[in-house]
Scaffold this motif. Structure first.
Motif, mmCIF file in Angstrom:
data_model
loop_
_atom_site.group_PDB
_atom_site.id
_atom_site.type_symbol
_atom_site.label_atom_id
_atom_site.label_comp_id
_atom_site.label_asym_id
_atom_site.label_seq_id
_atom_site.Cartn_x
_atom_site.Cartn_y
_atom_site.Cartn_z
ATOM 1 N N GLY A 120 17.967 12.725 -5.374
ATOM 2 C CA GLY A 120 16.660 12.289 -5.858
ATOM 3 C C GLY A 120 16.539 11.103 -6.532
ATOM 4 O O GLY A 120 15.677 10.254 -6.266
ATOM 5 N N LEU A 121 17.323 10.799 -7.836
ATOM 6 C CA LEU A 121 17.463 9.638 -8.091
ATOM 7 C C LEU A 121 17.864 8.554 -7.610
ATOM 8 O O LEU A 121 17.255 7.282 -7.576
ATOM 9 N N GLY A 122 18.741 8.616 -6.530
ATOM 10 C CA GLY A 122 19.184 7.357 -5.888
ATOM 11 C C GLY A 122 17.997 7.120 -4.863
ATOM 12 O O GLY A 122 17.940 6.036 -4.562
ATOM 13 N N LEU A 123 17.356 8.217 -4.156
ATOM 14 C CA LEU A 123 16.354 8.078 -3.379
ATOM 15 C C LEU A 123 15.229 7.283 -3.905
ATOM 16 O O LEU A 123 14.516 6.338 -3.473
ATOM 17 N N PHE A 124 14.879 7.602 -5.329
ATOM 18 C CA PHE A 124 13.687 7.129 -5.993
ATOM 19 C C PHE A 124 14.000 5.544 -6.362
ATOM 20 O O PHE A 124 13.273 4.564 -5.993
ATOM 21 N N PHE A 125 15.187 5.225 -6.957
ATOM 22 C CA PHE A 125 15.425 3.966 -7.210
ATOM 23 C C PHE A 125 15.793 2.893 -6.029
ATOM 24 O O PHE A 125 15.359 1.681 -5.902
ATOM 25 N N GLY A 126 16.327 3.577 -4.622
ATOM 26 C CA GLY A 126 16.297 2.951 -3.551
ATOM 27 C C GLY A 126 14.977 2.444 -3.102
ATOM 28 O O GLY A 126 15.017 1.269 -2.322
ATOM 29 N N VAL A 127 14.132 3.317 -2.961
ATOM 30 C CA VAL A 127 12.927 3.089 -2.201
ATOM 31 C C VAL A 127 12.202 2.210 -2.952
ATOM 32 O O VAL A 127 11.521 1.066 -2.683
ATOM 33 N N ALA A 128 12.130 2.076 -4.411
ATOM 34 C CA ALA A 128 11.527 1.174 -5.231
ATOM 35 C C ALA A 128 12.033 -0.235 -5.002
ATOM 36 O O ALA A 128 11.308 -1.051 -4.938
ATOM 37 N N ALA A 129 13.275 -0.253 -5.153
ATOM 38 C CA ALA A 129 14.074 -1.546 -4.961
ATOM 39 C C ALA A 129 13.862 -2.329 -3.709
ATOM 40 O O ALA A 129 13.571 -3.302 -3.575
ATOM 41 N N GLY A 130 13.873 -1.107 -2.687
ATOM 42 C CA GLY A 130 13.731 -1.800 -0.999
ATOM 43 C C GLY A 130 12.183 -2.384 -1.041
ATOM 44 O O GLY A 130 12.156 -3.420 -0.452
ATOM 45 N N VAL A 131 11.459 -1.670 -1.348
ATOM 46 C CA VAL A 131 10.078 -2.004 -1.387
ATOM 47 C C VAL A 131 9.563 -3.158 -2.159
ATOM 48 O O VAL A 131 8.810 -4.168 -1.458
ATOM 49 N N ILE A 132 10.174 -3.503 -3.525
ATOM 50 C CA ILE A 132 9.856 -4.595 -4.043
ATOM 51 C C ILE A 132 10.387 -5.691 -3.405
ATOM 52 O O ILE A 132 9.488 -7.003 -3.356
ATOM 53 N N LEU A 133 11.715 -5.581 -3.017
ATOM 54 C CA LEU A 133 12.268 -6.625 -2.457
ATOM 55 C C LEU A 133 11.664 -7.282 -1.014
ATOM 56 O O LEU A 133 11.539 -8.359 -0.764
ATOM 57 N N ALA A 134 11.046 -6.341 -0.197
ATOM 58 C CA ALA A 134 10.391 -6.409 1.087
ATOM 59 C C ALA A 134 9.071 -7.208 0.665
ATOM 60 O O ALA A 134 9.047 -8.105 1.288
ATOM 61 N N VAL A 135 8.326 -6.680 -0.260
ATOM 62 C CA VAL A 135 7.157 -7.368 -0.358
ATOM 63 C C VAL A 135 7.339 -8.869 -0.793
ATOM 64 O O VAL A 135 6.692 -9.694 -0.605
ATOM 65 N N ALA A 136 8.310 -8.862 -1.920
ATOM 66 C CA ALA A 136 8.643 -10.385 -2.492
ATOM 67 C C ALA A 136 9.091 -11.392 -1.135
ATOM 68 O O ALA A 136 8.748 -12.551 -1.097
ATOM 69 N N ALA A 137 9.744 -10.604 -0.288
ATOM 70 C CA ALA A 137 10.354 -11.628 0.794
ATOM 71 C C ALA A 137 9.393 -11.859 2.012
ATOM 72 O O ALA A 137 9.399 -12.849 2.618
ATOM 73 N N GLY A 138 8.451 -10.737 2.048
ATOM 74 C CA GLY A 138 7.463 -10.701 3.374
ATOM 75 C C GLY A 138 6.230 -11.420 2.802
ATOM 76 O O GLY A 138 5.740 -12.021 3.937
ATOM 77 N N LEU A 139 5.941 -11.436 1.750
ATOM 78 C CA LEU A 139 4.585 -12.116 1.289
ATOM 79 C C LEU A 139 4.749 -13.610 0.655
ATOM 80 O O LEU A 139 3.670 -14.163 0.312
ATOM 81 N N SER A 140 5.878 -13.878 0.580
ATOM 82 C CA SER A 140 6.237 -15.496 -0.025
ATOM 83 C C SER A 140 7.417 -16.059 0.480
ATOM 84 O O SER A 140 8.446 -15.403 0.868
ATOM 85 N N ARG A 141 7.115 -17.328 1.167
ATOM 86 C CA ARG A 141 8.143 -18.146 1.584
ATOM 87 C C ARG A 141 9.210 -18.394 0.872
ATOM 88 O O ARG A 141 10.331 -18.318 1.355
ATOM 89 N N THR A 142 9.135 -18.513 -0.307
ATOM 90 C CA THR A 142 10.025 -18.743 -1.507
ATOM 91 C C THR A 142 10.846 -17.524 -1.433
ATOM 92 O O THR A 142 12.266 -17.497 -1.631
#
Length: 308
Positions: A120-142
């Protein structure tokens, strides 16, 4: 997204032009054409007939359990006729008896709770990190320039291959185990969410610009609905990755958990205990994936798909 699409209006006759009546239509087409004319089927009935031919149709309430039940039946039959050596693979009856003993002693529950906490802890931190990184890379060219390259490289490196380095950095405690699980989950979440974000149809973006939507409205009406399918695909893969990572980390210098219980049983050739652990992993993996599918079906109810 459907709220952004303009509604289609039926065609109207131009002013001053009268619609042709039935006699004019019959005279234009001829009596033979009228006599052979077949009324068109309603669109809804046509869609239902295509769905019956192509789609899964009416599903059984527990249809996905048919396969596992057949596997257990074959296993039980092979054990009953003596085809399986109990020293190599215990029969279902022996496994059930061993599971009952483990439950009565409390050993199974204690190890299961620890494994669930790690996953559960690994899933929680993994989902949070993956979504944050995807939003940062998908909505910003930088963000795309800075993040996508390293994460694509990490995608090619299995998380389990980083175990020696993570043990060197974090030791062999719980922090290392949760980190290994989170890395496997985060990569799956990033790849699928990022791909869904960057794959949104440009026509919706142009329509949002034409409607002069603010950035917040654009994210709420276009970005979020467009990225949800990829997010749920990544979540399902992430749930599976969390259990795969858990199996490995619990057999490396662990003192508790389902994997530790299986490793100890291996030392004494207790195949029944090993199978109990495998069944526990399978049940939790199947149940977690089914839960994600239910949430996905509800969240994406606006999509018209064969599986919907």
């Amino acid at each position: 997204m459907t709220e952004l699409l303009p509604k289609a209006h039926p065609a109207r006759p131009e002013a001053g032009t009268a619609a042709p009546d039935a006699h004019q239509a019959q005279g234009a087409q001829g009596p033979a054409a009228v006599s052979h004319t077949v009324p068109a089927a309603p669109a809804a009935s046509v869609a239902r007939s295509h769905r019956r031919r192509l789609g899964p149709g009416r599903s059984l309430p527990f249809g996905r359990l048919i396969g596992p039940v057949l596997v257990v039946a074959v296993w039980w039959g092979a054990s009953a006729v003596g085809y399986l050596d109990p020293r190599i693979l215990s029969g279902p009856g022996t496994v059930v008896s061993t599971a009952t003993d483990l439950i009565q002693s409390g050993r199974l529950q204690d190890n299961v709770l620890i494994s669930l906490q790690r996953a559960g802890l690994g899933l929680f931190f993994g989902v949070a990190a993956g979504v944050i990184l995807a939003v940062a890379a998908g909505l910003s060219r930088t963000g795309e320039y800075l993040l996508d390259g390293p994460l694509q490289i990490k995608r090619a490196i299995p998380s389990l291959a980083m175990l020696p380095l993570l043990i060197l950095w974090l030791g062999i405690g719980e922090q290392m185990k949760v980190t290994v699980i989170a890395l496997g989950v985060a990569v799956n979440m990033y790849i699928n969410t990022y791909s869904s974000l960057t794959g949104i149809d440009s026509r919706y973006v142009e329509l949002a610009e034409g409607l002069d939507l603010s950035r917040r409205q654009f994210i709420r009406k276009v970005v979020v609905p467009g990225s949800l399918p990829g997010f749920f695909v990544g979540l399902r893969l992430g749930v599976t990755a969390s259990w795969l990572g858990l199996i490995v980390v619990e057999q490396i210098n662990a003192t508790s958990g389902i994997g530790y219980m299986m490793f100890q049983a291996q030392q004494y050739a207790q195949s029944d205990v090993i199978i109990v652990g495998l069944v526990a992993y399978g049940i939790f993996g199947f149940a977690s994936d089914a839960a994600v599918r239910v949430i996905e079906r509800r969240a994406l109810s606006w999509r018209r798909t064969l599986a919907g």
